[in-house]
Motif scaffolding. Sequence first.
Motif, short mmCIF file in Angstrom:
data_model
loop_
_atom_site.label_atom_id
_atom_site.label_comp_id
_atom_site.label_asym_id
_atom_site.label_seq_id
_atom_site.Cartn_x
_atom_site.Cartn_y
_atom_site.Cartn_z
N ASP A 137 0.82 -1.20 0.00
CA ASP A 137 0.00 0.00 0.00
C ASP A 137 0.86 1.26 0.00
O ASP A 137 0.50 2.27 -0.61
CB ASP A 137 -0.92 0.00 1.22
CG ASP A 137 -2.00 1.07 1.12
OD1 ASP A 137 -2.66 1.14 0.07
OD2 ASP A 137 -2.15 1.84 2.07
N ASP A 138 2.01 1.20 0.68
CA ASP A 138 2.92 2.35 0.67
C ASP A 138 3.53 2.55 -0.71
O ASP A 138 3.70 3.69 -1.17
CB ASP A 138 4.05 2.15 1.69
CG ASP A 138 3.61 2.47 3.11
OD1 ASP A 138 2.57 3.14 3.26
OD2 ASP A 138 4.30 2.05 4.05
N HIS A 139 3.86 1.45 -1.38
CA HIS A 139 4.51 1.54 -2.69
C HIS A 139 3.50 1.84 -3.80
O HIS A 139 3.69 2.73 -4.62
CB HIS A 139 5.25 0.24 -3.00
CG HIS A 139 5.99 0.27 -4.29
ND1 HIS A 139 7.04 1.14 -4.52
CD2 HIS A 139 5.83 -0.44 -5.44
CE1 HIS A 139 7.50 0.95 -5.74
NE2 HIS A 139 6.78 0.01 -6.32
N LYS A 140 2.42 1.07 -3.80
CA LYS A 140 1.33 1.27 -4.75
C LYS A 140 0.03 1.12 -3.97
O LYS A 140 -0.20 0.07 -3.38
CB LYS A 140 1.37 0.23 -5.87
CG LYS A 140 2.53 0.41 -6.84
CD LYS A 140 2.44 -0.63 -7.95
CE LYS A 140 3.56 -0.45 -8.97
NZ LYS A 140 3.46 -1.47 -10.05
N ASP A 141 -0.79 2.15 -3.98
CA ASP A 141 -2.01 2.11 -3.18
C ASP A 141 -2.83 0.86 -3.45
O ASP A 141 -3.14 0.53 -4.61
CB ASP A 141 -2.88 3.34 -3.48
CG ASP A 141 -2.27 4.61 -2.92
OD1 ASP A 141 -1.41 4.49 -2.03
OD2 ASP A 141 -2.65 5.70 -3.38
N THR A 142 -3.16 0.13 -2.37
CA THR A 142 -4.03 -1.04 -2.49
C THR A 142 -5.44 -0.63 -2.09
O THR A 142 -5.64 0.33 -1.35
CB THR A 142 -3.54 -2.19 -1.59
OG1 THR A 142 -3.44 -1.72 -0.24
CG2 THR A 142 -2.17 -2.69 -2.04
N SER A 143 -6.43 -1.37 -2.53
CA SER A 143 -7.81 -1.04 -2.24
C SER A 143 -8.19 -1.49 -0.83
O SER A 143 -7.57 -2.41 -0.28
CB SER A 143 -8.74 -1.72 -3.25
OG SER A 143 -8.73 -3.13 -3.06
N PRO A 144 -9.20 -0.85 -0.23
CA PRO A 144 -9.67 -1.28 1.09
C PRO A 144 -10.08 -2.75 1.10
O PRO A 144 -9.88 -3.45 2.10
CB PRO A 144 -10.87 -0.37 1.35
CG PRO A 144 -10.57 0.87 0.56
CD PRO A 144 -9.88 0.38 -0.67
N LYS A 145 -10.66 -3.22 -0.01
CA LYS A 145 -11.09 -4.63 -0.09
C LYS A 145 -9.90 -5.57 0.01
O LYS A 145 -9.97 -6.62 0.66
CB LYS A 145 -11.84 -4.88 -1.40
CG LYS A 145 -13.22 -4.24 -1.46
CD LYS A 145 -13.92 -4.58 -2.76
CE LYS A 145 -15.31 -3.96 -2.82
NZ LYS A 145 -16.00 -4.27 -4.11
N GLN A 146 -8.79 -5.20 -0.63
CA GLN A 146 -7.58 -6.03 -0.56
C GLN A 146 -7.03 -6.09 0.86
O GLN A 146 -6.61 -7.15 1.34
CB GLN A 146 -6.52 -5.49 -1.53
CG GLN A 146 -6.87 -5.69 -2.99
CD GLN A 146 -5.89 -4.99 -3.92
OE1 GLN A 146 -5.48 -3.84 -3.67
NE2 GLN A 146 -5.50 -5.65 -5.00
N LYS A 147 -7.05 -4.95 1.54
CA LYS A 147 -6.56 -4.91 2.92
C LYS A 147 -7.43 -5.77 3.83
O LYS A 147 -6.91 -6.56 4.64
CB LYS A 147 -6.54 -3.46 3.44
CG LYS A 147 -5.56 -2.55 2.73
CD LYS A 147 -5.69 -1.13 3.26
CE LYS A 147 -4.90 -0.15 2.44
NZ LYS A 147 -5.09 1.24 2.86
N ILE A 148 -8.74 -5.62 3.70
CA ILE A 148 -9.66 -6.39 4.54
C ILE A 148 -9.52 -7.88 4.26
O ILE A 148 -9.57 -8.71 5.17
CB ILE A 148 -11.11 -5.92 4.32
CG1 ILE A 148 -11.28 -4.50 4.88
CG2 ILE A 148 -12.10 -6.87 4.99
CD1 ILE A 148 -12.63 -3.88 4.63
N LEU A 149 -9.32 -8.23 2.99
CA LEU A 149 -9.15 -9.64 2.62
C LEU A 149 -7.92 -10.24 3.30
O LEU A 149 -7.96 -11.35 3.84
CB LEU A 149 -9.03 -9.78 1.11
CG LEU A 149 -8.87 -11.22 0.56
CD1 LEU A 149 -10.08 -12.07 0.94
CD2 LEU A 149 -8.66 -11.22 -0.94
N VAL A 150 -6.82 -9.48 3.29
CA VAL A 150 -5.59 -9.96 3.93
C VAL A 150 -5.76 -10.05 5.44
O VAL A 150 -5.32 -11.03 6.06
CB VAL A 150 -4.40 -9.03 3.57
CG1 VAL A 150 -3.17 -9.40 4.40
CG2 VAL A 150 -4.08 -9.14 2.09
N ILE A 151 -6.40 -9.06 6.04
CA ILE A 151 -6.63 -9.10 7.49
C ILE A 151 -7.57 -10.25 7.84
O ILE A 151 -7.41 -10.90 8.89
CB ILE A 151 -7.19 -7.76 8.00
CG1 ILE A 151 -6.16 -6.64 7.79
CG2 ILE A 151 -7.55 -7.84 9.48
CD1 ILE A 151 -6.66 -5.25 8.15
#
Length: 353
Positions: free
Chosen positions: A87-101
């Motif tokens: 996310d710091d390098h290339k913005d990731t979507s909120p859905k991707q973050k929630i999926l990983v969490i």
Amino acid sequence: MIIFKLTLIFFLSFLFIKLIIKYAPKLGLSDIPNERSSHTKITPTGSGIGFGFAFFVSVILFEFSLFLEHWLVFLAIFLVFVIGILDDHKDTSPKQKILVIFLASLILYFDGVHIESLGSFFGFEIPLGYIAFPLSLIFLVGFTNALNLVDGLDGLSASISIVILSTFLYIGYLNQNDLMIAICLFTIVSLCAFLVFNWNPASIFMGDSGSLFLGFVIAAVALMSLQYIDPVILLYLLSIPTIDTFVVMTRRIKKNKSPFSADKTHIHHILLNFFAKKVKRTVLFLVLTQAIFSLGGLMLALSSKEIGEGIGSTVLLLLFIGIVILSYMIFTGMKRRQKLIEKLAHRRKRALK
């Protein structure tokens, strides 16, 4: 020996962050200020990569047997750390973050790290059973996001994290929980090195690699602590991020906005105006407030096993709800007053012209 370990961890974190500052432009790790920013110039970001790597390297170097025993816990933390880096390098979507969490939370669940009960109220235990994982997931996602929202002033998120982790470190120490001790201690020392660069005026920000990593680590350790403390006590130990999230989201919903929309209505924004734009004073005030809440929660947790059970849990929950409502009223009133003062100042400027 322990002093040598902690010193090495500090310098590992210091070195990694120093390297990130040097190569941040080439790595695309720069924070460009906007209307919501508290800084006015382009600043390196992503130092979470530095203190995160220092954490993992230290665990493998000094607690390898613990790493092997609880590799699922460290894998879960690592997954959240990686999505933060991306996310710091290339913005990731909120859905991707929630999926990983979600995946990381599932891994923690299989290692026994989850909420099993909401505690006892009026003498009745509230076990969670099949909804243990969904509620654990909501807590992990919620607090990880809450800490990310607090990351708005130089040194604020790291300082509050150090206070919270110190509380869980003490709980782990009293109960001889080596996993809690290692995670808390190594993260605290890594963060101390980060504060050398992030204290106002900051030369680098932690970025999502840092805030997601820290939020998830604290949430995971909080779940581990439920072996020893009542769930209601967590509200006090995690007070500032929790209260800030509630106050901000409630205000947004009342204005028919998305609770996840970005603005400058966080507690630290309001207090920054109250303290005449003095960043250090604002940060120290919030850190001291968190320390008072943490100390109070710790005293409640340790004074007696009965204080967090039955009617005690009910009273503590109602008290915290009252604190949250009072906080909402105070900060909403402060925000309105600040807006009124800004309008009056603007009118005076126009009148002078």
